[in-house]
Motif scaffolding. Sequence first.
Motif, PDB file in Angstrom:
ATOM      1  N   GLY A  85       0.815  -1.214   0.000  1.00  0.00           N
ATOM      2  CA  GLY A  85       0.000   0.000   0.000  1.00  0.00           C
ATOM      3  C   GLY A  85       0.841   1.252   0.000  1.00  0.00           C
ATOM      4  N   TYR A  86       2.146   1.091   0.162  1.00  0.00           N
ATOM      5  CA  TYR A  86       3.025   2.250   0.235  1.00  0.00           C
ATOM      6  C   TYR A  86       3.826   2.370  -1.044  1.00  0.00           C
ATOM      7  CZ  TYR A  86       1.917   1.694   5.105  1.00  0.00           C
ATOM      8  OH  TYR A  86       1.237   1.564   6.276  1.00  0.00           O
ATOM      9  N   LYS A 107      -1.638  -1.821  -3.395  1.00  0.00           N
ATOM     10  CA  LYS A 107      -2.940  -1.968  -2.748  1.00  0.00           C
ATOM     11  C   LYS A 107      -3.659  -0.636  -2.818  1.00  0.00           C
ATOM     12  CE  LYS A 107      -1.331  -5.127   0.857  1.00  0.00           C
ATOM     13  NZ  LYS A 107      -0.867  -5.107   2.242  1.00  0.00           N
ATOM     14  N   PRO A 108      -4.943  -0.545  -2.974  1.00  0.00           N
ATOM     15  CA  PRO A 108      -5.830  -1.677  -3.196  1.00  0.00           C
ATOM     16  C   PRO A 108      -5.637  -2.207  -4.618  1.00  0.00           C
ATOM     17  CG  PRO A 108      -7.059   0.392  -3.296  1.00  0.00           C
ATOM     18  CD  PRO A 108      -5.651   0.733  -2.915  1.00  0.00           C
ATOM     19  N   TRP A 109      -5.626  -3.521  -4.749  1.00  0.00           N
ATOM     20  CA  TRP A 109      -5.321  -4.101  -6.049  1.00  0.00           C
ATOM     21  C   TRP A 109      -6.605  -4.293  -6.856  1.00  0.00           C
ATOM     22  CZ3 TRP A 109      -5.334  -6.404  -1.362  1.00  0.00           C
ATOM     23  CH2 TRP A 109      -6.208  -7.476  -1.171  1.00  0.00           C
ATOM     24  N   ASP A 110      -6.430  -4.360  -8.139  1.00  0.00           N
ATOM     25  CA  ASP A 110      -7.552  -4.683  -9.003  1.00  0.00           C
ATOM     26  C   ASP A 110      -7.634  -6.197  -9.111  1.00  0.00           C
ATOM     27  OD1 ASP A 110      -9.457  -3.564 -11.255  1.00  0.00           O
ATOM     28  OD2 ASP A 110      -8.453  -5.338 -12.056  1.00  0.00           O
TER      29      ASP A 110
END
Lengths: 313, 434
Positions: A85-86, A107-110
Motif C-alpha cells: 500500500g506504500y 494496494k488496493p489491487w484490481d
Amino acid sequence: MNDNDAVRILFVDDEERILRSLALQFRRQYQVATETNPAKVMERLAGDTFDIIVSDQRMQQMTGSQLLSQIQHAHPDSLRILLTGYSDLDAAVDALNSGGIFRYLTKPWDQQDLANTLAQAAEIVRHRRRYLKRNPVAAPEPASLVEEKRIRLLLIDDDSETLQLSRDICARLGVGLQAVSSLDGAMARLNEDEIDILLSDIRLGDDDLRPLLMSLAQAHPQLLTVVVTPFQDTQLLLKLINQAQIFRYLPKPVRRGMLERAIKTAVTQVAESRRQPHAPSLRQAEAPRAEEEQSRVNNFMGMLGRLRQRLTA
Amino acid sequence: MSSIQSLAALIKPVGSLSPEMTISDVADQLLQPSHKAFLSLPVVNRQGRPLGLISRYRLQDIFMQRFGRDLWGKRSVTEAVNTESLVIALDTSLDEAARIVTAQLQYPITEDFILVDKHGCYQGLGTVLDLLKAMESRIDQRNQALSRALQELKNSQAHLIQSEKMASLGQMVAGVAHELNTPLGYVKNNVQLLRDLVQPLLELAAAQAQLSQCLQDPATPTDTVEAIFSRVQQATDQASPATFEEDFTPLLEDTLYGLEQIGELAVSLKDFARLDRAMSEDIDLNDCVRSALVIARNALKDKALVTTRLGELPLLTCTPSQINQVLLNILNNAAQAMTNSGQILIKSWADTRCAYLSIQDNGAGIPNDIQQRIFDPFFTTKAVGEGTGLGLAISYKIVQQHGGTIRFASEPGRGTRFVISLPLSQPSPLQRSA
C-alpha cells in the motif's frame, strides 16, 4: 514435482484480513498458503516448496523487500511479487535490486489485474516444470563449450561519465562493450549483434527509451536490462519493473561499485543461462496498457524484426 | 524623507571674517540680516585656515562691560576669537560629528562649528541645531527600519510555524493515505468476491421462484416441473449452506472491520486537519493520545511496539488539534530514534491540578551535549531539508500557552521520556498564535 500439481502460492502479510481475502480469491486455481509473520517464512520455505511468493512491504518483523531478497538468495527459481500500500521508491529499488521481483503491485489491487499477474506467473512455473520433466537432470553444458563467445553489453546513453565507467568495468570483466548515443544506433546494434546485457538511461536527448525497453522485454526476454537514470519516481520504476522486466535500477550519478556489482551479477546470470540454453526464462513482462504506448511498442517491435527473427530461428 | 548621510549636506556657506577686522566690524557683521541665524561667525586667515569663531555671546560679554564698546571696539577680532572652536572635517560621518559635538558641547550653546576640507581650509559653518535635526531624522528612519524588520521577522516566524504545521500535516496525510490502502485493499477485494459468491444465490432464488410459480399452476406439464426442479437442485448444489458459513461470514465481518478502520482514520484525520481549531472544553487527553496513535501508526508500524497505560483523566480545556500536534511530533521523533523492535510506553494520570502524559521510548536517546538545545527553534539533528528544527520548539510553545509544562529525561543508548503536564482548568483565554 509434477506438471499436474497445482501451482503453489504463499501470501505474506501482517494483516490477516488481506490474507483471508486473497486466499478466498485464489484457492480454486492454486494451492494457496498464507503467513502473517515474515520472520517464519524462510523456515516454512525450507520444508515446503512454493512457486510464487507474494509479500506485503511494511511489516513489523521485517520489510517485504528484505524477505524477498532472502528468498531470492535461497530459492532463486521462485517468482517474487511485492504487494504494498506504500509507494516508496527505496522499497521498490530494494525489492528489484536485491529481491529480483517479478512484479510490484499496489494496494488496493484490481482483482482482475492480480488474477492476470498470478496467471502469468503460474504459466511460467508450469512451462518450467514441463521443461524440467523433459530434461530431468538439468545437465549444464560444459563451461568450456560456451564460454568462447564473449558476453556483449550495449550501452545506450550520451553521458560521458557513464561511458567511461562502463568502459573500465567491461574491460576488467572481459565483457565486449558497444556504446551508442542515438536511438538509430541502438536499433542497428540490437538487430545486428547478439547483445546479452543492456545498460541504458530512460531518456536519450528528446527520445523516451521506455517503449524500446518494453519492446525488448517482449522480443528478447533473456536480455538483462540495467537502467541507469537520474529520474527518481516510484510510478516510473513500477512500470519499468512490471512492463520492461528490468534487471537493475541504479540512480545517476552512478557509483562505480554499484554499477560494477550490477554488471557482474548480470554477467554471471548470462553465463549460467548459456549453460542451459533451452531452459525457459523466468522473466516475462506485462503488456503495456495505454493504447499509445502499445502502438509505440508495436512500432519498435517492427523495427526489431531482425533481432526477433534471429531469436526464433 | 531621505536620510542625510554626510556633513556636506549640512554646510552653510557663510562668508568668513578676516583677522584684520575690528571687534566693532564683527559686531556690525553679526547684525546683518543674513547672519541672523548664526550664533557665531568664523575668522579665517589669508591661507584659508580658520582661526576660530567669534560668538554673539562673546561680544555681548564685551559690550555689556562698562565702556566695553569704547575700550574693545577698535581692537582686532583676533583678541576676542575663540581659538578652541570646534573644527570638523567635511568627510566626517554624521555619527562621528555628532559624537564630537556632543562631547565638546557646553551650556549655554554659544557657537556652531567650522567645517573644513581635507586640507584644513575653511568651507563653511555647521549648526548644532541642523546636526541635531539630521540625527533625529536618522533615528526616526532607523526606528522605522527596525519596526519593519520586526514585522518581517514576525511574519516569517508565523510563516515558519505554518510551514512546520503543514510539513507535519503533509507527512501525516501521506501516511494516512497509505494506511488506508490496506483496509481498502481487502474491503474492495471482499466486495468483489461477495459479488461473485452471490451469483449462485441469485440463481437459486430465481429457480425457486420459477418452481413455485409453475407448482401453483395445475396446467404445468410434469416434465416442465421436473426440468425446473432439477434446475433448483443444481442451484442448491452450487449454493451450499457451507459456503455461507465458511465464506460469507468472514468476508462480511472483515469488510465491516475494514470499513470501521477506514472510518477511524477519517475521524482522526478530521481531528488533525483542523489545526487552527479553537479551544474546546471537556477534552479527554486520552482521546488525543488514541487519535495521535492512529495517525502515527504509519510511522511507528515497522519501528516500535506501542503500549498504552492510560489512566482515568478528568476532562480539561485545551486546543486538541494543538495537543495532537505535540503528541505526533514526539511520537515521530521517537520513531526516528529507533531502528527497529523498539518499545514506546504511553502513560496518563492526573492529580488535583494537572493531567499528565508520559511518552517513553527505548530509542537512541538524546546526546548529553544537545539536551539543553532540543527546544531551541531551528535546532535539528536531521539533515538539511528533513526537519524544520521547529517541531519541539513549537511543541514547547503550545504546551506553555496551555499553562502546562513539557519536560524530558534522556539517556543516550537507553531512550527518552517526555512528560507533559496540562492544568485541569485554564486561568486565562489562550492565545492562538501557534
